[in-house]
Design an enzyme around this catalytic site. Structure first.
Site, PDB file in Angstrom:
ATOM      1  N   ASP A   1      43.059  47.008  40.345  1.00  0.00           N
ATOM      2  CA  ASP A   1      41.638  47.314  40.143  1.00  0.00           C
ATOM      3  C   ASP A   1      41.242  48.537  40.961  1.00  0.00           C
ATOM      4  O   ASP A   1      40.497  49.381  40.504  1.00  0.00           O
ATOM      5  CB  ASP A   1      40.763  46.105  40.518  1.00  0.00           C
ATOM      6  CG  ASP A   1      40.985  45.632  41.955  1.00  0.00           C
ATOM      7  OD1 ASP A   1      42.080  45.846  42.493  1.00  0.00           O
ATOM      8  OD2 ASP A   1      40.053  45.050  42.537  1.00  0.00           O
TER       9      ASP A   1
ATOM     10  N   ARG B   1      40.560  49.145  48.988  1.00  0.00           N
ATOM     11  CA  ARG B   1      40.014  48.064  49.815  1.00  0.00           C
ATOM     12  C   ARG B   1      40.988  46.881  49.915  1.00  0.00           C
ATOM     13  O   ARG B   1      42.101  46.943  49.408  1.00  0.00           O
ATOM     14  CB  ARG B   1      38.658  47.622  49.260  1.00  0.00           C
ATOM     15  CG  ARG B   1      38.723  46.919  47.928  1.00  0.00           C
ATOM     16  CD  ARG B   1      37.325  46.503  47.471  1.00  0.00           C
ATOM     17  NE  ARG B   1      37.371  45.879  46.174  1.00  0.00           N
ATOM     18  CZ  ARG B   1      36.473  46.100  45.214  1.00  0.00           C
ATOM     19  NH1 ARG B   1      35.487  46.956  45.398  1.00  0.00           N
ATOM     20  NH2 ARG B   1      36.577  45.463  44.065  1.00  0.00           N
ATOM     21  N   ASP B   2      40.526  45.825  50.554  1.00  0.00           N
ATOM     22  CA  ASP B   2      41.374  44.641  50.742  1.00  0.00           C
ATOM     23  C   ASP B   2      41.440  43.860  49.434  1.00  0.00           C
ATOM     24  O   ASP B   2      41.013  42.722  49.349  1.00  0.00           O
ATOM     25  CB  ASP B   2      40.794  43.777  51.873  1.00  0.00           C
ATOM     26  CG  ASP B   2      39.299  43.518  51.682  1.00  0.00           C
ATOM     27  OD1 ASP B   2      38.719  44.042  50.715  1.00  0.00           O
ATOM     28  OD2 ASP B   2      38.719  42.789  52.509  1.00  0.00           O
ATOM     29  N   GLU B   3      41.947  44.494  48.417  1.00  0.00           N
ATOM     30  CA  GLU B   3      42.058  43.851  47.117  1.00  0.00           C
ATOM     31  C   GLU B   3      43.312  44.378  46.432  1.00  0.00           C
ATOM     32  O   GLU B   3      44.350  43.768  46.503  1.00  0.00           O
ATOM     33  CB  GLU B   3      40.794  44.104  46.285  1.00  0.00           C
ATOM     34  CG  GLU B   3      40.665  43.105  45.144  1.00  0.00           C
ATOM     35  CD  GLU B   3      39.236  42.912  44.674  1.00  0.00           C
ATOM     36  OE1 GLU B   3      38.305  43.325  45.370  1.00  0.00           O
ATOM     37  OE2 GLU B   3      39.075  42.323  43.581  1.00  0.00           O
TER      38      GLU B   3
ATOM     39  N   ASP C   1      40.630  44.402  34.025  1.00  0.00           N
ATOM     40  CA  ASP C   1      40.585  45.849  34.221  1.00  0.00           C
ATOM     41  C   ASP C   1      41.701  46.518  33.421  1.00  0.00           C
ATOM     42  O   ASP C   1      41.490  47.517  32.730  1.00  0.00           O
ATOM     43  CB  ASP C   1      40.739  46.194  35.703  1.00  0.00           C
ATOM     44  CG  ASP C   1      39.720  45.481  36.593  1.00  0.00           C
ATOM     45  OD1 ASP C   1      39.499  44.280  36.389  1.00  0.00           O
ATOM     46  OD2 ASP C   1      39.145  46.139  37.475  1.00  0.00           O
TER      47      ASP C   1
ATOM     48  N   TRP D   1      39.591  38.884  30.465  1.00  0.00           N
ATOM     49  CA  TRP D   1      40.606  39.046  31.516  1.00  0.00           C
ATOM     50  C   TRP D   1      41.935  38.492  30.979  1.00  0.00           C
ATOM     51  O   TRP D   1      42.907  39.232  30.825  1.00  0.00           O
ATOM     52  CB  TRP D   1      40.154  38.332  32.791  1.00  0.00           C
ATOM     53  CG  TRP D   1      39.369  39.256  33.673  1.00  0.00           C
ATOM     54  CD1 TRP D   1      39.780  39.751  34.873  1.00  0.00           C
ATOM     55  CD2 TRP D   1      38.081  39.850  33.416  1.00  0.00           C
ATOM     56  NE1 TRP D   1      38.830  40.614  35.374  1.00  0.00           N
ATOM     57  CE2 TRP D   1      37.787  40.688  34.508  1.00  0.00           C
ATOM     58  CE3 TRP D   1      37.170  39.766  32.381  1.00  0.00           C
ATOM     59  CZ2 TRP D   1      36.607  41.430  34.578  1.00  0.00           C
ATOM     60  CZ3 TRP D   1      35.988  40.501  32.446  1.00  0.00           C
ATOM     61  CH2 TRP D   1      35.722  41.317  33.526  1.00  0.00           C
TER      62      TRP D   1
ATOM     63  N   GLU E   1      33.641  52.033  40.434  1.00  0.00           N
ATOM     64  CA  GLU E   1      33.588  50.639  39.990  1.00  0.00           C
ATOM     65  C   GLU E   1      32.254  50.311  39.319  1.00  0.00           C
ATOM     66  O   GLU E   1      32.182  49.533  38.378  1.00  0.00           O
ATOM     67  CB  GLU E   1      33.773  49.723  41.203  1.00  0.00           C
ATOM     68  CG  GLU E   1      33.701  48.238  40.896  1.00  0.00           C
ATOM     69  CD  GLU E   1      34.105  47.391  42.085  1.00  0.00           C
ATOM     70  OE1 GLU E   1      34.018  47.884  43.221  1.00  0.00           O
ATOM     71  OE2 GLU E   1      34.512  46.239  41.862  1.00  0.00           O
TER      72      GLU E   1
ATOM     73  N   HIS F   1      38.180  53.083  40.460  1.00  0.00           N
ATOM     74  CA  HIS F   1      38.277  51.836  39.695  1.00  0.00           C
ATOM     75  C   HIS F   1      38.280  52.244  38.229  1.00  0.00           C
ATOM     76  O   HIS F   1      37.270  52.674  37.708  1.00  0.00           O
ATOM     77  CB  HIS F   1      37.009  51.032  39.977  1.00  0.00           C
ATOM     78  CG  HIS F   1      37.214  49.602  40.311  1.00  0.00           C
ATOM     79  ND1 HIS F   1      37.578  49.178  41.562  1.00  0.00           N
ATOM     80  CD2 HIS F   1      37.079  48.480  39.565  1.00  0.00           C
ATOM     81  CE1 HIS F   1      37.643  47.847  41.569  1.00  0.00           C
ATOM     82  NE2 HIS F   1      37.351  47.403  40.355  1.00  0.00           N
TER      83      HIS F   1
HETATM   84  C1  RAM Z   1      36.520  42.497  41.322  1.00  0.00           C
HETATM   85  C2  RAM Z   1      37.657  43.399  40.979  1.00  0.00           C
HETATM   86  C3  RAM Z   1      37.896  43.636  39.528  1.00  0.00           C
HETATM   87  C4  RAM Z   1      37.238  42.658  38.626  1.00  0.00           C
HETATM   88  C5  RAM Z   1      37.023  41.326  39.281  1.00  0.00           C
HETATM   89  C6  RAM Z   1      36.383  40.326  38.368  1.00  0.00           C
HETATM   90  O1  RAM Z   1      36.800  41.917  42.560  1.00  0.00           O
HETATM   91  O2  RAM Z   1      37.510  44.614  41.644  1.00  0.00           O
HETATM   92  O3  RAM Z   1      37.573  44.929  39.126  1.00  0.00           O
HETATM   93  O4  RAM Z   1      38.043  42.514  37.505  1.00  0.00           O
HETATM   94  O5  RAM Z   1      36.262  41.477  40.422  1.00  0.00           O
END
Ligand code: RAM
Length: 913
Positions: free
Chosen positions: A438, A442-444, A451, A503, A716, A737
């Protein structure tokens, strides 16, 4: 005629191929027109002996033809020769090679080895072995993998030029090994070192920033196969004879950054420990590796108001910074990363959340080049500490991602649109780092399925994503629940997740995109169970009305049409309307895939189901007079674009959509789910002009709004940075994003008009569609048959069109303003004709908002000169988002003349096209 680009599984002369039946593709290149392949013949030989002779095949197939010879041996070099005949009496030949890897089923004979350092040791273990080579070497191959991410050196030199091996897969079931060529690295006496970082396996990851998602100990497995000139062979492999120590990398985490202490010396070698990890999970590398693909020089040194020394690289990117330096012994240089400066010009790392992304280098007094190994950052700016004087030449940004071939280009007469295109491409580069993430900062950095799904169509124009997605889809299938639910992130480290619409539909939509783009049937074969399973999962969750109306949904994620003040992220469109739209869409695709695979019974079954869902959808979500339950842009767009609404309702729904857009002053309100289809739905329903208006909007919310705010990647959120320069503070605000970059597909398909009529673009349609505000477009797509090009100019009452169609394909050309399409074969075509169309756009009108107008500095000057009292009026800020006509409806008459004058002079001075 010539043959070019002989590929084996999309790759040129691949090494370590771990596929039992590799597929061959080639391109015909010819100066002549209407060239078609009439026959081909493929020979595959091993040490001069034929292992497959396809025989002369009367066929125009030139893409992904499956090997059908003797069983392939592991670790063996094969020669490939392709001969082709065309319809012009020409013959051509191409030669290539592939070398097999270990071939699955042939397990490593090496042992997994690990260490027993205390749990709080942050330094990366370095596994070492010394060995001698006694004879003359013919070739050396290294097969290796790790639990963690690893780097091998031999005699101090890095083996290969890749990063983040073994890549991220569902380690519970699949882990890739890599093959390296190391012919030149060995000497008589050798030291081999394998350093292992925590990576995705053991590292800190996920929202909670916790470690050990797959295991709490890194480990490595490697074999060096040395073939001597005299025909003998020797294998050096990881086993209990290896030693382990820690090295200069004192800590390394993907989110947190890396510390390299070049003064550090550890002579404390200890014996390795054995590690048990199922070797059956080991598979060959499936996608291209991650590499440094570009290096960007530092652009500018900034001292911020807070006094931070900041370097700007001019581009938001994913990777790390290389530092060249001769420091003092023990001198520590700290590099922090950020995507953006705040409105005061200070360093703003907030978008990284808890991913602190700090690299630290400790100098040893010599001339040195520092480069992190096992971390990456999403950044445009770095803040540097520990250096008195900063010399920009010593800092270089290294761009890291999976090295896919770039296949698309797009330029137009509109510089903002060109910047948007560049932003889309950079967000793809930044987020296709082994898995589709995504965001990279960041911490992801997770493989969010939604996405990837919304962006896949655009991604497949920009780059060859076949192997990249094939690998990831294998993981997706391996992560499906017993009921075939698809987790929302792949690989899944978020625990139990049920399916969610749009998704989880990645399971069906992405294989279909790959099939359509490359004519790749194998991806459908391999994913078929997963695709069907996902649709069956939904069916099992439907109520008696045949619709899916329970459980968690993301809806139209981040849609702007939620209620004022609401913190809901799912947009205003009924979540289950979205869910059932995708249920129908995926079911239809599964039915089509079934027919491709000759599964006729399934084809029929899913087609019937699709019809049933459509009917139920109409009953539940559209009234008898054609009103939609959610009269949102996304609601209408899904009903139209997925062809769900009954024909009798379509006109009204289209009208509703048009009114909704008008009510938003020609702005979009769509979230992740509606955005990809908004402009396609308009263009395909006779509202292409309106699509153009939305596309070229420059004020919030729009694609070009971010561009005008200086974005170099896709954000994003539409409002990641607010008009006043403030940031969104919801705690979820990535500036890299790609989801809204899904507009790229519309740019290629509608503005340039490049479309496939048959999978793989064996039959092409070229149908450019003009919009006001763009007077020329030039785009290309390097398909599996060769380069397709579509370029047009519409200026000074003239239309010029240039088209290139690759050999071995045919095309329908729909020339703008001409009635019937032309049917053509391969070749270059040029057209020139008169038109009345004027695409030069008066950018401003009475419908423009005050904000849009005031954003042009000239407007401000004019207004200040003629109506200073108005500019200082307390209500002026309130009126920013109103259109001039709206303001005039409440304002005195003479202002009208003033605005007309401003608009006129603006249109004369600011038009750049
Ligand atoms: C966020 C992510 C992503 C999205 C989800 C649902 O945390 O960055 O882009 O698909 O949520």
């Amino acid at each position: 005629m010539e043959l070019k680009d002989l590929r084996v599984e999309y790759r040129e002369n691949p090494l370590g191929l771990d596929i039992k039946k590799p597929r061959f593709s080639w391109k015909l290149v010819s100066e002549e027109k209407n060239v078609m392949q009439t026959a081909y013949r493929i020979f595959v030989t091993k040490e001069g002996k034929t292992v497959w002779d396809s025989g002369e095949q009367d066929s125009s197939s030139s893409v992904l033809i499956e090997y059908n010879g003797l069983e392939l041996d592991p670790r063996t070099l094969y020669q490939v020769q392709v001969e082709v005949w065309d319809n012009k009496g020409n013959w051509a030949i191409a030669k290539g090679t592939f070398e097999t890897g270990l071939l699955k089923g042939t397990n490593f004979s090496a042992d997994w080895i690990t260490h027993d350092f205390p749990a709080d040791e942050t330094a990366c273990p370095v596994f070492t072995k010394e060995f001698k080579v006694k004879k003359e070497i013919e070739k050396v191959r290294i097969y290796a993998t790790a639990l963690g991410v690893y780097e091998i050196t031999i005699n101090g030199k890095k083996v290969g030029d890749t990063y983040f091996a073994p890549g991220w897969t569902n380690y519970h079931q699949r882990i890739q090994y890599q093959t390296y060529q190391a012919d030149e690295l060995l000497q008589e006496k050798n030291t081999m070192e394998i350093t292992v970082g925590n990576g995705w396996y053991k590292g800190i990851f996920g929202f909670t920033c916790t470690p050990n998602h797959y295991g709490d100990r890194v480990s490595v497995l490697a074999e060096v196969h040395i073939t001597y000139v005299d025909g003998t062979m020797e294998i050096v492999k990881t086993d209990e004879s290896w030693n382990v120590t820690t090295g200069k990398i004192r800590s390394s985490e993907i989110y947190m950054g890396e510390t390299i202490d070049s003064c550090y010396k550890n002579e404390n070698f200890s014996s390795v420990l054995p590690m048990s990890f199922d070797k059956e999970r080991i598979i060959g590398q499936e996608s291209e590796p991650v590499r440094i693909t570009t290096k960007l020089p530092a652009k500018e040194l900034i001292v911020t108001p807070k006094g931070e020394k900041v370097i700007d690289f001019g581009q938001n990117l994913t990777g790390f910074v290389e530092l060249k330096i001769t420091g003092k012994i023990g001198q520590i240089i700290t590099i922090r990363h950020a995507e953006v400066l705040d409105k005061d010009g200070n360093f703003y790392p907030e978008t990284l959340r808890q991913a602190i992304s700090i690299d630290q280098f400790v100098c040893n007094g010599e001339e040195q080049t520092f480069l992190p190994h096992f971390t990456f950052h999403g950044f445009r700016y770095i803040a540097v500490e520990g250096l008195e004087e900063i010399n920009l030449e010593n800092f270089t940004a290294c761009v890291l991602h999976t090295q896919m071939e770039e296949t698309g280009t797009f330029t137009s007469s509109n510089p903002l649109v060109n910047q948007l295109y560049s932003n889309i491409l950079w967000s793809q580069r930044g987020n296709f780092l082994d898995i589709p993430t995504d965001c990279p900062q960041r911490d992801e950095r997770l493989g969010w399925t939604g996405d990837a799904q919304v962006f896949a169509g655009t991604a497949a124009f920009n780059m060859n994503v076949a192997s990249f997605f094939t690998k990831w889809l294998h993981d997706l299938a391996s992560e499906q629940t017993e009921e075939f639910g698809v987790p929302h992130v792949i690989p899944n480290i978020l625990g139990n997740q049920d399916g969610a619409a749009a998704w989880s539909d990645a399971a069906v939509i992405i294989p279909w995109v790959i099939y359509q783009t490359y004519g790749d049937v194998r991806v459908l074969e391999e994913q078929y169970e997963s695709m069907k399973g996902w649709v069956d999962y939904i069916s099992a969750h439907c109520g008696t009305n045949g619709l899916w109306q329970k459980g968690f949904q993301y809806g139209d994620w981040l849609g702007l049409d939620k209620e004022e003040g609401s913190t809901e992220r799912t947009g205003a469109t009924d979540k289950y309307l979205v869910a059932n739209a995708f249920y129908a869409y995926s079911t239809n695709l599964v039915s089509k895939a079934a027919y491709v695979l000759d599964e006729h019974e399934d084809g029929q079954k899913y087609d019937q189901l699709y019809q049933k869902i459509k009917k139920a959808f109409n009953e539940e979500y559209i009234t008898a007079s054609g009103r939609m339950v959610s009269e949102t842009q996304t609601g209408c767009v899904l009903a139209l674009y997925f062809d769900l609404a009954d024909v009798k309702y379509r006109e009204r729904i289209l009208k509703t959509l048009e009114i909704n857009i008008a009510n938003h002053k020609n702005h979009l309100t769509t979230g992740f789910v509606g955005t990809p289809y908004l402009l396609p739905a308009l263009s395909e329903n006779n509202l292409h002009d309106l699509a153009g208006t939305l596309f070229l909007k420059e004020d919030y919310p729009s694609w070009l709004y971010a561009v005008k705010k200086g974005a170099t990647t896709i954000w994003e959120r539409w409002n990641s940075i607010l008009p006043n320069g403030d940031f969104d503070t919801s705690g979820m605000n990535s500036l890299n994003h790609y989801a809204y970059g899904s507009i790229g597909e519309w740019m290629y398909r509608k503005l340039a008009g490049i479309n496939q009529l048959e999978p793989g673009y064996k039959k092409i349609s070229i149908k450019p569609q003009f919009i006001k505000g763009i007077t020329s477009v030039e785009a290309s797509f390097n398909s599996v048959y060769g380069e397709i090009k579509s370029a047009w100019i519409c200026r000074n009452q003239k239309i010029l069109v240039d088209v290139v169609i690759p050999a071995n394909t045919t095309a329908l050309l729909y020339l703008p303003e001409k009635e019937n399409p032309l049917e053509v074969g391969s070749g270059s075509y040029h057209f020139e004709y008169e038109t009345e169309t004027n695409l030069e756009r008066a950018r401003f009108s009475m419908d423009s908002t005050l904000k849009e107008i005031l954003d042009e500095p000239v407007a401000l000057q004019i207004l200040n000169q003629y109506a200073p009292e108005m500019m200082n009026h307390p209500m002026i800020e309130f009126a920013y988002q109103l259109s001039i006509s709206e303001i005039l409806a409440t304002a005195p008459g003479e202002t009208e003349t003033l605005f007309k004058m401003v608009i006129d002079s603006l249109n004369r001075t600011v038009i750049t096209i």
